[in-house]
Design a protein around this motif. Structure first.
Motif, PDB file in Angstrom:
ATOM      1  N   THR A 125       8.055  -8.987  -8.415  1.00  0.00           N
ATOM      2  CA  THR A 125       6.620  -8.128  -8.009  1.00  0.00           C
ATOM      3  C   THR A 125       6.448  -6.988  -7.568  1.00  0.00           C
ATOM      4  OG1 THR A 125       7.549  -8.519  -5.448  1.00  0.00           O
ATOM      5  CG2 THR A 125       6.482 -10.535  -6.629  1.00  0.00           C
ATOM      6  N   GLN A 126       5.820  -6.536  -8.028  1.00  0.00           N
ATOM      7  CA  GLN A 126       5.766  -5.118  -7.242  1.00  0.00           C
ATOM      8  C   GLN A 126       5.867  -4.527  -6.415  1.00  0.00           C
ATOM      9  OE1 GLN A 126       1.267  -3.869  -7.845  1.00  0.00           O
ATOM     10  NE2 GLN A 126       1.784  -1.762  -6.533  1.00  0.00           N
ATOM     11  N   GLU A 127       5.906  -5.510  -4.611  1.00  0.00           N
ATOM     12  CA  GLU A 127       6.264  -5.177  -3.923  1.00  0.00           C
ATOM     13  C   GLU A 127       8.254  -4.890  -4.106  1.00  0.00           C
ATOM     14  OE1 GLU A 127       7.386  -7.551   0.267  1.00  0.00           O
ATOM     15  OE2 GLU A 127       5.342  -7.637  -1.111  1.00  0.00           O
ATOM     16  N   ILE A 151       9.635  -3.783  -7.032  1.00  0.00           N
ATOM     17  CA  ILE A 151       9.691  -2.702  -7.634  1.00  0.00           C
ATOM     18  C   ILE A 151       9.629  -1.742  -6.862  1.00  0.00           C
ATOM     19  CG2 ILE A 151       9.051  -1.328  -9.552  1.00  0.00           C
ATOM     20  CD1 ILE A 151       8.389  -3.446 -11.099  1.00  0.00           C
ATOM     21  N   GLU A 152       8.478  -1.752  -5.976  1.00  0.00           N
ATOM     22  CA  GLU A 152       8.480  -0.585  -4.505  1.00  0.00           C
ATOM     23  C   GLU A 152       9.988  -0.632  -3.735  1.00  0.00           C
ATOM     24  OE1 GLU A 152       4.709  -1.721  -3.454  1.00  0.00           O
ATOM     25  OE2 GLU A 152       3.443  -0.816  -5.215  1.00  0.00           O
ATOM     26  N   VAL A 169       3.469   0.095 -13.190  1.00  0.00           N
ATOM     27  CA  VAL A 169       2.935  -0.553 -12.407  1.00  0.00           C
ATOM     28  C   VAL A 169       3.224  -0.301 -10.562  1.00  0.00           C
ATOM     29  CG1 VAL A 169       4.056  -2.764 -11.349  1.00  0.00           C
ATOM     30  CG2 VAL A 169       4.358  -2.936 -13.057  1.00  0.00           C
ATOM     31  N   ILE A 170       3.970   1.041 -10.795  1.00  0.00           N
ATOM     32  CA  ILE A 170       3.875   1.911  -9.617  1.00  0.00           C
ATOM     33  C   ILE A 170       3.698   2.969  -9.755  1.00  0.00           C
ATOM     34  CG2 ILE A 170       5.741   0.655  -8.725  1.00  0.00           C
ATOM     35  CD1 ILE A 170       7.828   2.504  -8.880  1.00  0.00           C
TER      36      ILE A 170
END
Length: 111
Positions: A40-42, A44-45, A69-70
């Motif tokens: 998920t993007q979360e 990666i962040e 994505v980020i």
């Protein structure tokens, strides 16, 4: 600061691990994240934030397609260390127009 961290697709991260960058610190935190369709993007962040706060990481290598994505977080990141470098992957060629570090350098030199 002695480590290189990696955020990228399986082929890229595997290659970097085979080259010897892999490390697990005393808190059992790896210095890499394999990004796939389920990531998920979360995640990666969170990984990027964790890597940028670690004092043992000097460079973060991130596949450019993952960086997209980020992108907002990368564009806001201004610290010198750890340095963030966007790299191509096997399936996604490098596009210099999307590289936030290159944009900052060009701004500095007036290109």
């Amino acid at each position: 600061r002695t480590l290189i961290a990696a955020i990228g697709d399986e082929d890229t991260v595997t290659g970097l691990l085979l080259a010897g960058i892999g490390d697990i610190d005393i808190h059992q935190r790896p210095n890499f994240l394999v990004v796939d369709a389920k990531t998920t993007q979360e995640q990666i962040e969170e990984t990027f934030a964790a890597f940028t706060s670690r004092k043992d990481i000097a460079i973060i290598l991130i596949n450019q397609h993952v960086a997209e994505v980020i992108r907002g977080i990368l564009d806001e990141y201004k610290a010198a260390f750890p340095t963030v470098l966007e790299i191509p992957s096997k399936d996604h060629p490098y596009d210099p127009s999307k590289d936030s570090v290159l944009k900052r350098v060009q701004l500095l030199f007036g290109d």
